[in-house]
Design a protein around this motif. Structure first.
Motif, PDB file in Angstrom:
ATOM      1  N   PHE A 164      35.105  41.991  45.066  1.00 18.61           N
ATOM      2  CA  PHE A 164      35.855  40.654  45.401  1.00 18.61           C
ATOM      3  C   PHE A 164      36.889  41.148  43.759  1.00 18.61           C
ATOM      4  CE2 PHE A 164      36.429  36.394  43.155  1.00 18.61           C
ATOM      5  CZ  PHE A 164      36.123  35.934  44.193  1.00 18.61           C
ATOM      6  N   GLY A 165      36.711  41.787  42.758  1.00 15.98           N
ATOM      7  CA  GLY A 165      37.921  41.745  42.114  1.00 15.98           C
ATOM      8  C   GLY A 165      38.643  42.463  42.654  1.00 15.98           C
ATOM      9  N   SER A 166      38.544  44.048  43.613  1.00 17.68           N
ATOM     10  CA  SER A 166      39.077  44.504  43.248  1.00 17.68           C
ATOM     11  C   SER A 166      40.187  44.081  44.357  1.00 17.68           C
ATOM     12  CB  SER A 166      38.561  46.084  44.241  1.00 17.68           C
ATOM     13  OG  SER A 166      38.576  46.243  42.202  1.00 17.68           O
ATOM     14  N   GLU A 167      39.858  43.314  45.857  1.00 23.51           N
ATOM     15  CA  GLU A 167      40.242  42.515  46.741  1.00 23.51           C
ATOM     16  C   GLU A 167      41.797  41.610  46.375  1.00 23.51           C
ATOM     17  OE1 GLU A 167      37.655  41.587  49.745  1.00 23.51           O
ATOM     18  OE2 GLU A 167      36.974  44.158  50.281  1.00 23.51           O
ATOM     19  N   LEU A 168      41.109  40.479  45.222  1.00 19.56           N
ATOM     20  CA  LEU A 168      42.009  40.091  44.941  1.00 19.56           C
ATOM     21  C   LEU A 168      43.051  40.170  43.517  1.00 19.56           C
ATOM     22  CD1 LEU A 168      39.582  37.089  45.491  1.00 19.56           C
ATOM     23  CD2 LEU A 168      41.282  37.786  47.000  1.00 19.56           C
ATOM     24  N   LYS A 169      43.551  40.699  44.104  1.00 22.37           N
ATOM     25  CA  LYS A 169      43.878  41.349  42.538  1.00 22.37           C
ATOM     26  C   LYS A 169      45.487  41.010  42.965  1.00 22.37           C
ATOM     27  CE  LYS A 169      43.307  46.220  41.908  1.00 22.37           C
ATOM     28  NZ  LYS A 169      43.454  48.029  42.390  1.00 22.37           N
ATOM     29  N   GLU A 170      46.036  40.410  43.452  1.00 24.93           N
ATOM     30  CA  GLU A 170      47.387  39.972  43.582  1.00 24.93           C
ATOM     31  C   GLU A 170      46.970  37.826  42.384  1.00 24.93           C
ATOM     32  OE1 GLU A 170      45.332  38.640  47.524  1.00 24.93           O
ATOM     33  OE2 GLU A 170      45.517  40.130  45.949  1.00 24.93           O
ATOM     34  N   VAL A 171      45.505  37.808  42.721  1.00 17.89           N
ATOM     35  CA  VAL A 171      45.452  36.442  41.785  1.00 17.89           C
ATOM     36  C   VAL A 171      45.855  36.024  40.948  1.00 17.89           C
ATOM     37  CG1 VAL A 171      43.488  34.676  42.057  1.00 17.89           C
ATOM     38  CG2 VAL A 171      43.982  35.994  44.652  1.00 17.89           C
ATOM     39  N   PRO A 172      46.398  35.494  39.879  1.00 23.55           N
ATOM     40  CA  PRO A 172      46.658  35.638  38.567  1.00 23.55           C
ATOM     41  C   PRO A 172      45.664  35.354  38.429  1.00 23.55           C
ATOM     42  CG  PRO A 172      48.207  33.732  39.576  1.00 23.55           C
ATOM     43  CD  PRO A 172      47.353  34.327  40.846  1.00 23.55           C
ATOM     44  N   LEU A 173      45.030  36.537  36.709  1.00 25.41           N
ATOM     45  CA  LEU A 173      43.877  36.522  36.575  1.00 25.41           C
ATOM     46  C   LEU A 173      43.215  35.042  35.934  1.00 25.41           C
ATOM     47  CD1 LEU A 173      44.482  40.051  34.119  1.00 25.41           C
ATOM     48  CD2 LEU A 173      42.853  39.440  36.118  1.00 25.41           C
ATOM     49  N   THR A 174      43.917  34.160  34.950  1.00 25.59           N
ATOM     50  CA  THR A 174      42.749  33.135  35.074  1.00 25.59           C
ATOM     51  C   THR A 174      42.225  32.175  35.901  1.00 25.59           C
ATOM     52  OG1 THR A 174      44.690  32.892  33.525  1.00 25.59           O
ATOM     53  CG2 THR A 174      43.791  31.054  33.731  1.00 25.59           C
ATOM     54  N   ASP A 175      43.060  32.594  37.185  1.00 26.62           N
ATOM     55  CA  ASP A 175      42.752  32.136  38.432  1.00 26.62           C
ATOM     56  C   ASP A 175      41.286  32.655  39.189  1.00 26.62           C
ATOM     57  OD1 ASP A 175      44.188  29.459  38.223  1.00 26.62           O
ATOM     58  OD2 ASP A 175      46.070  31.163  39.871  1.00 26.62           O
ATOM     59  N   LEU A 176      41.243  33.666  38.780  1.00 24.42           N
ATOM     60  CA  LEU A 176      40.628  35.506  39.187  1.00 24.42           C
ATOM     61  C   LEU A 176      39.061  34.842  38.409  1.00 24.42           C
ATOM     62  CD1 LEU A 176      39.692  37.053  41.811  1.00 24.42           C
ATOM     63  CD2 LEU A 176      41.283  38.808  39.811  1.00 24.42           C
ATOM     64  N   PHE A 197      38.779  37.635  31.509  1.00 25.65           N
ATOM     65  CA  PHE A 197      39.604  37.947  32.166  1.00 25.65           C
ATOM     66  C   PHE A 197      39.759  39.748  31.762  1.00 25.65           C
ATOM     67  CE2 PHE A 197      43.153  37.542  29.103  1.00 25.65           C
ATOM     68  CZ  PHE A 197      43.547  38.298  28.871  1.00 25.65           C
ATOM     69  N   LYS A 198      39.048  40.308  30.764  1.00 29.40           N
ATOM     70  CA  LYS A 198      39.401  41.883  30.296  1.00 29.40           C
ATOM     71  C   LYS A 198      38.481  41.847  30.836  1.00 29.40           C
ATOM     72  CE  LYS A 198      40.986  40.342  26.159  1.00 29.40           C
ATOM     73  NZ  LYS A 198      41.288  40.544  24.560  1.00 29.40           N
ATOM     74  N   THR A 199      37.322  41.232  31.316  1.00 30.50           N
ATOM     75  CA  THR A 199      35.839  41.842  32.184  1.00 30.50           C
ATOM     76  C   THR A 199      36.505  42.656  32.951  1.00 30.50           C
ATOM     77  OG1 THR A 199      34.562  40.761  30.966  1.00 30.50           O
ATOM     78  CG2 THR A 199      33.630  41.763  32.605  1.00 30.50           C
ATOM     79  N   TYR A 215      35.719  45.545  37.279  1.00 31.72           N
ATOM     80  CA  TYR A 215      35.304  44.926  38.481  1.00 31.72           C
ATOM     81  C   TYR A 215      36.789  45.150  39.163  1.00 31.72           C
ATOM     82  CZ  TYR A 215      31.282  42.991  36.965  1.00 31.72           C
ATOM     83  OH  TYR A 215      30.198  42.261  36.618  1.00 31.72           O
ATOM     84  N   GLN A 216      37.299  45.800  38.706  1.00 32.56           N
ATOM     85  CA  GLN A 216      38.955  46.133  39.196  1.00 32.56           C
ATOM     86  C   GLN A 216      39.475  47.361  39.467  1.00 32.56           C
ATOM     87  OE1 GLN A 216      42.677  44.205  38.515  1.00 32.56           O
ATOM     88  NE2 GLN A 216      42.472  42.186  39.574  1.00 32.56           N
ATOM     89  N   GLN A 217      39.507  48.107  41.046  1.00 33.75           N
ATOM     90  CA  GLN A 217      39.487  49.630  40.912  1.00 33.75           C
ATOM     91  C   GLN A 217      41.030  49.691  41.055  1.00 33.75           C
ATOM     92  OE1 GLN A 217      36.786  51.825  41.115  1.00 33.75           O
ATOM     93  NE2 GLN A 217      36.319  49.863  39.459  1.00 33.75           N
ATOM     94  N   PRO A 218      41.351  50.815  41.541  1.00 35.05           N
ATOM     95  CA  PRO A 218      42.391  51.517  41.347  1.00 35.05           C
ATOM     96  C   PRO A 218      42.928  51.244  42.835  1.00 35.05           C
ATOM     97  CG  PRO A 218      41.755  53.315  39.434  1.00 35.05           C
ATOM     98  CD  PRO A 218      40.778  51.880  39.524  1.00 35.05           C
ATOM     99  N   ASP A 219      44.265  51.286  43.168  1.00 35.07           N
ATOM    100  CA  ASP A 219      44.472  51.138  44.564  1.00 35.07           C
ATOM    101  C   ASP A 219      45.254  51.826  45.282  1.00 35.07           C
ATOM    102  OD1 ASP A 219      45.908  50.193  47.135  1.00 35.07           O
ATOM    103  OD2 ASP A 219      44.150  48.789  47.497  1.00 35.07           O
ATOM    104  N   GLN A 220      45.190  53.171  45.857  1.00 38.38           N
ATOM    105  CA  GLN A 220      46.013  53.977  46.157  1.00 38.38           C
ATOM    106  C   GLN A 220      47.854  53.429  46.888  1.00 38.38           C
ATOM    107  OE1 GLN A 220      46.076  57.256  45.458  1.00 38.38           O
ATOM    108  NE2 GLN A 220      44.617  56.982  43.983  1.00 38.38           N
TER     109      GLN A 220
END
Length: 78
Positions: free
Chosen positions: A29-41, A50-52, A57-62
């Motif tokens: 969920f966190g990785s697929e929605l990287k374009e969403v502002p962190l406050t909203d995510l 948001f630091k969590t 939860y967010q993974q690098p995306d090639q």
């Protein structure tokens, strides 16, 4: 497998997949929605900080990394 995740797997007659569980779903969920502002995510995913999201939860995306480098190269050529 114990706990509610294991019970859900058994009830759904699903084979257990190592590493799959609540944490894996939140990571996806966190990785697929990287374009969403962190406050909203944070609000969408139920994270209090948001630091969590960034730390766990967010993974690098090639694909995103390649695009970033291509944009940088293009900007340097200008």
């Amino acid at each position: 497998m114990t706990g509610w995740w294991g019970r859900a797997e058994r009830l759904a007659q699903l084979e257990h997949v190592a590493g799959m569980g609540w944490h894996g779903l939140r990571r996806k969920f966190g990785s697929e929605l990287k374009e969403v502002p962190l406050t909203d995510l944070s609000a969408l995913g139920g994270w209090s900080d948001f630091k969590t999201i960034i730390r766990c939860y967010q993974q690098p995306d090639q694909t995103n990394m390649r695009r970033a480098l291509e944009r940088r190269r293009a900007a340097n050529r200008e």
